[in-house]
Enzyme design. Structure first.
Site, mmCIF file in Angstrom:
data_model
loop_
_atom_site.group_PDB
_atom_site.id
_atom_site.type_symbol
_atom_site.label_atom_id
_atom_site.label_comp_id
_atom_site.label_asym_id
_atom_site.label_seq_id
_atom_site.Cartn_x
_atom_site.Cartn_y
_atom_site.Cartn_z
ATOM 1 N N HIS A 1 -51.515 110.379 20.583
ATOM 2 C CA HIS A 1 -52.919 111.264 19.395
ATOM 3 C C HIS A 1 -53.565 111.805 20.732
ATOM 4 O O HIS A 1 -55.190 112.408 20.869
ATOM 5 C CB HIS A 1 -53.729 110.260 19.083
ATOM 6 C CG HIS A 1 -54.512 110.596 17.878
ATOM 7 N ND1 HIS A 1 -54.858 110.044 16.251
ATOM 8 C CD2 HIS A 1 -54.856 111.668 17.396
ATOM 9 C CE1 HIS A 1 -55.082 110.529 15.504
ATOM 10 N NE2 HIS A 1 -55.542 111.906 16.466
ATOM 11 N N GLU B 1 -51.038 102.999 14.579
ATOM 12 C CA GLU B 1 -52.423 103.483 16.256
ATOM 13 C C GLU B 1 -52.315 102.330 16.828
ATOM 14 O O GLU B 1 -54.149 102.369 16.446
ATOM 15 C CB GLU B 1 -52.680 104.915 15.865
ATOM 16 C CG GLU B 1 -51.987 106.330 15.597
ATOM 17 C CD GLU B 1 -52.538 107.658 15.839
ATOM 18 O OE1 GLU B 1 -53.947 107.526 15.953
ATOM 19 O OE2 GLU B 1 -51.883 108.394 15.068
ATOM 20 N N ARG C 1 -51.885 114.390 10.989
ATOM 21 C CA ARG C 1 -52.193 112.113 11.226
ATOM 22 C C ARG C 1 -50.984 111.918 10.563
ATOM 23 O O ARG C 1 -50.762 112.593 9.586
ATOM 24 C CB ARG C 1 -53.226 113.089 9.543
ATOM 25 C CG ARG C 1 -54.468 112.940 9.733
ATOM 26 C CD ARG C 1 -55.299 111.549 10.488
ATOM 27 N NE ARG C 1 -56.432 111.807 10.866
ATOM 28 C CZ ARG C 1 -57.418 112.486 12.108
ATOM 29 N NH1 ARG C 1 -56.183 112.835 12.735
ATOM 30 N NH2 ARG C 1 -58.390 112.853 12.111
#
Length: 541
Positions: free
Chosen positions: A281, A260, A231
Site C-alpha cells: 500500500h 491489510e 483499493r
C-alpha cells in the site's frame, strides 16, 4: 481547538496548525484502541491516515468531536454516515496524492512487464541470467482504465504516452473529459473482453466492492495483465489467484489488499505467486504526497475555524468553488431568513419548502437549502445542528423538506422564499439581495422591505387610528428606542402589520402591555444576534 494526531502526518502540514494560537495539537501515535477511546473525549478534531479506525464506538466516545480529518484520499476507515448523524464533519485530501498514486500504478505495471523485481533479486543473488526475464512492451497494447477521475485520468495520459490504445469506463464522467484525454468511453464488459492491460482507479464503495470477480475475470482476454493500486476489495482475490494459476491471467501488479496486513491463506498465496508484483500500500507514499495531504487537511481545519468554505468535506453539500464568491451572499440570505421566520412559528413543523426564483435557479441550490435547514433546526432542537446533520435530523423528526426552482422572478432578478407549515398554519418569508446585503421583501402575504436587525418586534392588529402612537408611547416609557418602522396592511380598517427595529430587547412585561393596548392578534419579539454564521456549519458565511 484541541486536535489529536493518531497516525504519521508530515510536519509541514502540522506546522500550519501549530502557528495558529487557536490550535493545540497532541501527536499520539501507536495508541491502542482502548487508549484512544479513553482520551478522544478531550478533543475537537482528529487527524488520521489509514491506521486509525474512526467507527461508531470512537465517535460516541468523542463527545466534543467536530471534525475528522483524513490525510489521504480513502475514507473507508471512517464511518461517514454515523459521523454525519453526530454532526461531525469528515474531510479528506482527495488531490494531494493524485500524482503519487498514478505514478505508482505505472511503476507497478512497468515493473511487471520488464520483470524488474525478479531480475533484481536474481542479480543480487549472484546470478547473471537474461532469458528468463524477457518482458513485454506497452506500445501497441490496448489498456483499459476503470475509473477516469483524477488518478485514472493521469494514468490514461501516461499510457497514451507509451503508445497504448486506451479504453475507459466511468459512468460519472462526461464524454468531453474522455475526449480531452484522448480515450474512448466503453462499458465494463468491453474493457474485460478487449483489453490487454486493465488498471483500476475507483474508490471502494458498495457499488465497487468485488466489482471484478469470477464472471469478469472469466470474460477477460487470455494473457491479460491486471493492476490494482486503488483499493483492496475491488478485485476478488480468490478467483484472481485461480486464473493466475491457470495461466489465463499473465500477471498482476497489486498495491492494495482486502485485508491489510494480508493474513488469509489466499492472500499469502497471491502475494507469493511468481507472476505477481506487490507493494504494501505505497500508492500515496511519496515525500511530496505526504506533505500535500497534510497541508490540505490542515488548511481545511483552519477554514473551519475561520468559517470559510470547506473544499473537501465529504459529508457537506457544497458549491463548485468557482461559484463560491457569487453564491456566498445567498448563503447569508438563506441563513438570515431561516433564523427570522423560525421565531414566528409556535407549532410543530411538518413541511419546509425552499423556493429559488430567478437567475439563482440555474445553479445547484442544495447547499443553500441545507444551510437554511441547519438554521431552522438549531432553533428547534437541543443538539448542535450544522450542514452535516441538518437533513438527517429533519428526517428523524418527520419533517419533509422540499426544494423548488423557477427561472421566472417577476419582482427581482433573484428571490428566495421559505415556507414553513405545521399545525394547520403557514409562515412564509421572501428575501433578496440589495448590493449584496439581505433584504426581506415579503412576510406572509404582506409586501415589506427591510434589513433584519438584532432586536425586532412584529405585531398584527386591527387597523384603526392611534395604534402607532400607543406603541411608540409604551416603548418610550420603557426606554426602548425605535430605530425604524415598517408598516403594511391589506385594506383600510383591515388587519395591519407593523415591524419595528429596536435598539434593545423588549421585556415580557412590555410585550403584554403592548398586546393589551393594541389588542394584537399576533405579537412576537425577534432576536437576530447577527447575520454571520457562528456555528461552524461549513456554509462559509
Amino acid at each position: 481547538m484541541k486536535i489529536i494526531v493518531t497516525d504519521e502526518v508530515a510536519q509541514e502540514g502540522l506546522a500550519l496548525l501549530a502557528q495558529d494560537p487557536r490550535v493545540e495539537i497532541d501527536v499520539k501515535l501507536g495508541l491502542k484502541k482502548e487508549e484512544l477511546h479513553a482520551i478522544i473525549g478531550e478533543y475537537d478534531a482528529i487527524i488520521t491516515r489509514s491506521g486509525t479506525t474512526v467507527d461508531k464506538e470512537l465517535l460516541d466516545a468523542g463527545k466534543k468531536l467536530k471534525m475528522v480529518a483524513r490525510a489521504g484520499v480513502g475514507i473507508d476507515n471512517v464511518d461517514v454516515d454515523y459521523a454525519s448523524s453526530r454532526g461531525v464533519i469528515v474531510v479528506n485530501a482527495p488531490f494531494g496524492n493524485t500524482n503519487s498514486a498514478a505514478e505508482h500504478a505505472m511503476a507497478l505495471l512497468l515493473s511487471f512487464c520488464r520483470n524488474v523485481t525478479r531480475a533484481n533479486a536474481s542479480l543480487k543473488g549472484g546470478e547473471w541470467k537474461r532469458a528468463p526475464f524477457t518482458g513485454y512492451e506497452l506500445k501497441g497494447k490496448t489498456a483499459g482504465v476503470i475509473g477516469l477521475g483524477k488518478v485514472g485520468g493521469r494514468v490514461a495520459t501516461r499510457l497514451k504516452a507509451f503508445e497504448c490504445e486506451v479504453l475507459a469506463c466511468d459512468p460519472y464522467i462526461a464524454v468531453k473529459r474522455a475526449h480531452d484525454l484522448g480515450v474512448k468511453l466503453v462499458s465494463h464488459d468491453e474493457i474485460y473482453k478487449n483489453c490487454d492491460i486493465i488498471t483500476v482507479h475507483t474508490p471502494l464503495t458498495d457499488e465497487t466492492r468485488n466489482m471484478i470477480g469470477e464472471r469478469e475475470l472469466a470474460m477477460m482476454k487470455d494473457g491479460v495483465i491486471i493492476i490494482n493500486a486503488a483499493r483492496g476489495g475491488i478485485i476478488e482475490e480468490k478467483p484472481l489467484l485461480k486464473y493466475l494459476e491457470s495461466g489465463k491471467i499473465t500477471g498482476a501488479a497489486i498495491d492494495v489488499f482486502s485485508v491489510e496486513p494480508p493474513k488469509t491463506d489466499d492472500l499469502k498465496a497471491l502475494i507469493a505467486h511468481e507472476r505477481v508484483v506487490v507493494t504494501p500500500h505505497l500508492g500515496a507514499n511519496t515525500f511530496e504526497a505526504q506533505v500535500n495531504v497534510a497541508v490540505d487537511v490542515s488548511k481545511e481545519i483552519l477554514n473551519y475555524l475561520d468559517d470559510q468554505p470547506l473544499e473537501n468535506a465529504v459529508n457537506i453539500p457544497r458549491f463548485d468553488m468557482s461559484l463560491m464568491d457569487q453564491m456566498r451572499p445567498f448563503l447569508n440570505l438563506t441563513n438570515v431568513m431561516s433564523e427570522f421566520v423560525i421565531q414566528l412559528v409556535d407549532a410543530n413543523i411538518n413541511t419546509v419548502t425552499f423556493t429559488y426564483a430567478g437567475n439563482i435557479a440555474h445553479y445547484d441550490c442544495t447547499p443553500l437549502t441545507v444551510c437554511g435547514l441547519a438554521s431552522l433546526m438549531n432553533r428547534m432542537v437541543e443538539q448542535d445542528v450544522n450542514m452535516v446533520n441538518a437533513s438527517l435530523i429533519a428526517e428523524n423528526m418527520g419533517i419533509t423538506v422540499n426544494e423548488n426552482k423557477t427561472t421566472q422572478s417577476p419582482s427581482f432578478s433573484n428571490m428566495i422564499t421559505l415556507t414553513i407549515e405545521g399545525g394547520g398554519k403557514k409562515r412564509t418569508i421572501s428575501g433578496t439581495l440589495f448590493e449584496g446585503m439581505p433584504r426581506i421583501v415579503n412576510l406572509r402575504d404582506y409586501q415589506v422591505d427591510f434589513a433584519p436587525e438584532e432586536h425586532m418586534l412584529l405585531l398584527t392588529y386591527g387597523d384603526r387610528p392611534g395604534m402607532i402612537g400607543k406603541i411608540g408611547t409604551i416603548l418610550g416609557v420603557s426606554d426602548i428606542n425605535i430605530a425604524s418602522m415598517h408598516l403594511g396592511r391589506r385594506e383600510k380598517q383591515g388587519e395591519a402589520m407593523v415591524l419595528l427595529s429596536l435598539d434593545s430587547a423588549v421585556s415580557p412585561a412590555v410585550i403584554e402591555e403592548l398586546r393589551t393596548a393594541t389588542e394584537a392578534a399576533f405579537i412576537k419579539p425577534i432576536h437576530m444576534p447577527g447575520v454571520r454564521c457562528s456555528r461552524g456549519c461549513g456554509c462559509g458565511i
